[in-house]
Design a protein around this motif. Sequence first.
Motif, PDB file in Angstrom:
ATOM      1  N   LYS A 107      -7.821 -36.091  15.681  1.00 58.29           N
ATOM      2  CA  LYS A 107      -7.059 -34.977  16.266  1.00 58.29           C
ATOM      3  C   LYS A 107      -7.540 -33.635  15.739  1.00 58.29           C
ATOM      4  N   ASP A 108      -7.915 -33.577  14.467  1.00 59.31           N
ATOM      5  CA  ASP A 108      -8.474 -32.334  13.918  1.00 59.31           C
ATOM      6  C   ASP A 108      -9.749 -31.948  14.657  1.00 59.31           C
ATOM      7  N   ARG A 109     -10.603 -32.936  14.918  1.00 63.74           N
ATOM      8  CA  ARG A 109     -11.869 -32.656  15.609  1.00 63.74           C
ATOM      9  C   ARG A 109     -11.615 -32.174  17.032  1.00 63.74           C
ATOM     10  N   VAL A 110     -10.647 -32.790  17.708  1.00 69.80           N
ATOM     11  CA  VAL A 110     -10.287 -32.349  19.052  1.00 69.80           C
ATOM     12  C   VAL A 110      -9.786 -30.905  19.014  1.00 69.80           C
ATOM     13  N   GLU A 111      -8.971 -30.602  18.022  1.00 67.16           N
ATOM     14  CA  GLU A 111      -8.434 -29.234  17.910  1.00 67.16           C
ATOM     15  C   GLU A 111      -9.537 -28.214  17.653  1.00 67.16           C
ATOM     16  N   TYR A 112     -10.439 -28.509  16.715  1.00 67.43           N
ATOM     17  CA  TYR A 112     -11.507 -27.557  16.399  1.00 67.43           C
ATOM     18  C   TYR A 112     -12.459 -27.374  17.577  1.00 67.43           C
ATOM     19  N   ALA A 113     -12.764 -28.464  18.264  1.00 66.20           N
ATOM     20  CA  ALA A 113     -13.656 -28.369  19.429  1.00 66.20           C
ATOM     21  C   ALA A 113     -12.984 -27.575  20.550  1.00 66.20           C
ATOM     22  N   SER A 114     -11.684 -27.743  20.701  1.00 62.55           N
ATOM     23  CA  SER A 114     -10.942 -26.994  21.724  1.00 62.55           C
ATOM     24  C   SER A 114     -10.909 -25.517  21.385  1.00 62.55           C
ATOM     25  N   LYS A 115     -10.638 -25.235  20.143  1.00 65.38           N
ATOM     26  CA  LYS A 115     -10.586 -23.835  19.690  1.00 65.38           C
ATOM     27  C   LYS A 115     -11.942 -23.163  19.833  1.00 65.38           C
ATOM     28  N   GLY A 116     -13.017 -23.920  19.613  1.00 66.18           N
ATOM     29  CA  GLY A 116     -14.379 -23.386  19.719  1.00 66.18           C
ATOM     30  C   GLY A 116     -14.901 -23.325  21.140  1.00 66.18           C
ATOM     31  N   ASP A 117     -14.084 -23.708  22.118  1.00 66.56           N
ATOM     32  CA  ASP A 117     -14.436 -23.659  23.543  1.00 66.56           C
ATOM     33  C   ASP A 117     -15.611 -24.573  23.892  1.00 66.56           C
ATOM     34  N   PRO A 139     -21.350 -30.589  34.202  1.00 69.58           N
ATOM     35  CA  PRO A 139     -20.303 -30.059  33.316  1.00 69.58           C
ATOM     36  C   PRO A 139     -20.765 -29.751  31.903  1.00 69.58           C
ATOM     37  N   LEU A 140     -21.917 -30.272  31.484  1.00 72.96           N
ATOM     38  CA  LEU A 140     -22.339 -30.122  30.090  1.00 72.96           C
ATOM     39  C   LEU A 140     -23.414 -29.068  29.911  1.00 72.96           C
ATOM     40  N   MET A 141     -23.470 -28.093  30.808  1.00 76.31           N
ATOM     41  CA  MET A 141     -24.556 -27.110  30.791  1.00 76.31           C
ATOM     42  C   MET A 141     -24.519 -26.172  29.599  1.00 76.31           C
ATOM     43  N   HIS A 142     -23.380 -26.080  28.925  1.00 72.17           N
ATOM     44  CA  HIS A 142     -23.289 -25.213  27.742  1.00 72.17           C
ATOM     45  C   HIS A 142     -22.935 -26.075  26.537  1.00 72.17           C
ATOM     46  N   ASP A 143     -22.597 -25.447  25.408  1.00 72.67           N
ATOM     47  CA  ASP A 143     -22.346 -26.179  24.163  1.00 72.67           C
ATOM     48  C   ASP A 143     -21.256 -27.224  24.374  1.00 72.67           C
ATOM     49  N   ASN A 144     -21.530 -28.431  23.920  1.00 70.93           N
ATOM     50  CA  ASN A 144     -20.590 -29.526  24.166  1.00 70.93           C
ATOM     51  C   ASN A 144     -20.624 -30.519  23.021  1.00 70.93           C
ATOM     52  N   CYS A 145     -19.626 -31.399  22.984  1.00 67.19           N
ATOM     53  CA  CYS A 145     -19.549 -32.390  21.919  1.00 67.19           C
ATOM     54  C   CYS A 145     -18.945 -33.687  22.443  1.00 67.19           C
ATOM     55  N   ILE A 179     -17.230 -27.812  25.645  1.00 61.91           N
ATOM     56  CA  ILE A 179     -16.953 -28.858  26.613  1.00 61.91           C
ATOM     57  C   ILE A 179     -16.818 -30.143  25.806  1.00 61.91           C
ATOM     58  N   ILE A 180     -15.809 -30.957  26.111  1.00 58.53           N
ATOM     59  CA  ILE A 180     -15.522 -32.141  25.295  1.00 58.53           C
ATOM     60  C   ILE A 180     -15.643 -33.405  26.137  1.00 58.53           C
ATOM     61  N   SER A 181     -16.442 -34.351  25.649  1.00 54.97           N
ATOM     62  CA  SER A 181     -16.521 -35.682  26.268  1.00 54.97           C
ATOM     63  C   SER A 181     -15.810 -36.657  25.341  1.00 54.97           C
ATOM     64  N   LEU A 182     -14.783 -37.300  25.858  1.00 51.43           N
ATOM     65  CA  LEU A 182     -14.015 -38.253  25.068  1.00 51.43           C
ATOM     66  C   LEU A 182     -14.486 -39.676  25.361  1.00 51.43           C
ATOM     67  N   TYR A 183     -14.983 -40.336  24.325  1.00 50.33           N
ATOM     68  CA  TYR A 183     -15.385 -41.743  24.403  1.00 50.33           C
ATOM     69  C   TYR A 183     -14.202 -42.617  23.976  1.00 50.33           C
ATOM     70  N   ASN A 184     -14.207 -43.873  24.417  1.00 54.53           N
ATOM     71  CA  ASN A 184     -13.143 -44.831  24.043  1.00 54.53           C
ATOM     72  C   ASN A 184     -11.762 -44.185  24.194  1.00 54.53           C
ATOM     73  N   PRO A 185     -11.482 -43.607  25.355  1.00 55.28           N
ATOM     74  CA  PRO A 185     -10.305 -42.740  25.453  1.00 55.28           C
ATOM     75  C   PRO A 185      -8.951 -43.446  25.428  1.00 55.28           C
ATOM     76  N   LYS A 186      -8.920 -44.709  25.876  1.00 57.17           N
ATOM     77  CA  LYS A 186      -7.609 -45.355  25.978  1.00 57.17           C
ATOM     78  C   LYS A 186      -7.773 -46.871  25.944  1.00 57.17           C
ATOM     79  N   SER A 187      -6.930 -47.521  25.160  1.00 59.58           N
ATOM     80  CA  SER A 187      -6.918 -48.982  25.110  1.00 59.58           C
ATOM     81  C   SER A 187      -5.472 -49.452  25.007  1.00 59.58           C
ATOM     82  N   LYS A 188      -5.274 -50.752  25.111  1.00 60.02           N
ATOM     83  CA  LYS A 188      -3.916 -51.295  25.001  1.00 60.02           C
ATOM     84  C   LYS A 188      -3.317 -51.004  23.629  1.00 60.02           C
TER      85      LYS A 188
END
Length: 240
Positions: free
Chosen positions: A140-150, A119-125, A152-161
Amino acid sequence: MGKLYVVGIGPGGLDYMTIKAKKAIEESDIIVGYKTYIKFIESIIQDKEVISTGMGKEKERCVKALELSKDKIVSIISSGDAGVYGMAGLILELRKDENVEIIPGVTASLASASVVGAPLMHDNCNISLSDLMTPYNLIKDRVEYASKGDFIISLYNPKSKGRPHYLKECMDIIKKYRKGNTPVAVVKNALRDGESTEIFTLETFKDDNVDMFSTVIIGNSESYIKDGFFITPRGYLINK
């Protein structure tokens, strides 16, 4: 004279630790690290002095490791890569004249990507959803800019209590810029005991099984699933 190795031990399975990382640990007199990560390498540190602490004691671990390394060989360990959400930066910030060597490791996004395909064969963050070090509005700003820039996004520490809704809110941001059929992978415990994977699309995504040991990978506008593999094309076939 002593030395401090800042070691990325990879995802936790010893088969995915680099030869250099293993040699540094074997050479060391003392191993310093977060107690959960110490467990990953127990089989190769049985004769070592071990100093382990819990979550939130990162600065204390680094200060202790630097102090001990003045006259002994010490390894301070991080899971994945020490320079990606690990101890390398803090060690260098605190360092005075100690002899420090940073040894890279396989970070979670690379480990998780290998499990589900390419999945990470092209530009990713990588973006961490933990707000312990970064304000949530900036995340959230970083997620938005990365999404707008197309990217591939890897989310670390995605969910906790303590952060049960951040992942859903960030996925909603991504949905503004990606089609509903965009592939999404959830990989838990990548390349170590307890590994599990789930493949979704943005439209069908559910975060029921996501936790702090998971990585969530969201494809870009070209990503797709083929024979069960998550692929992001690099463009090699365009002229063929």
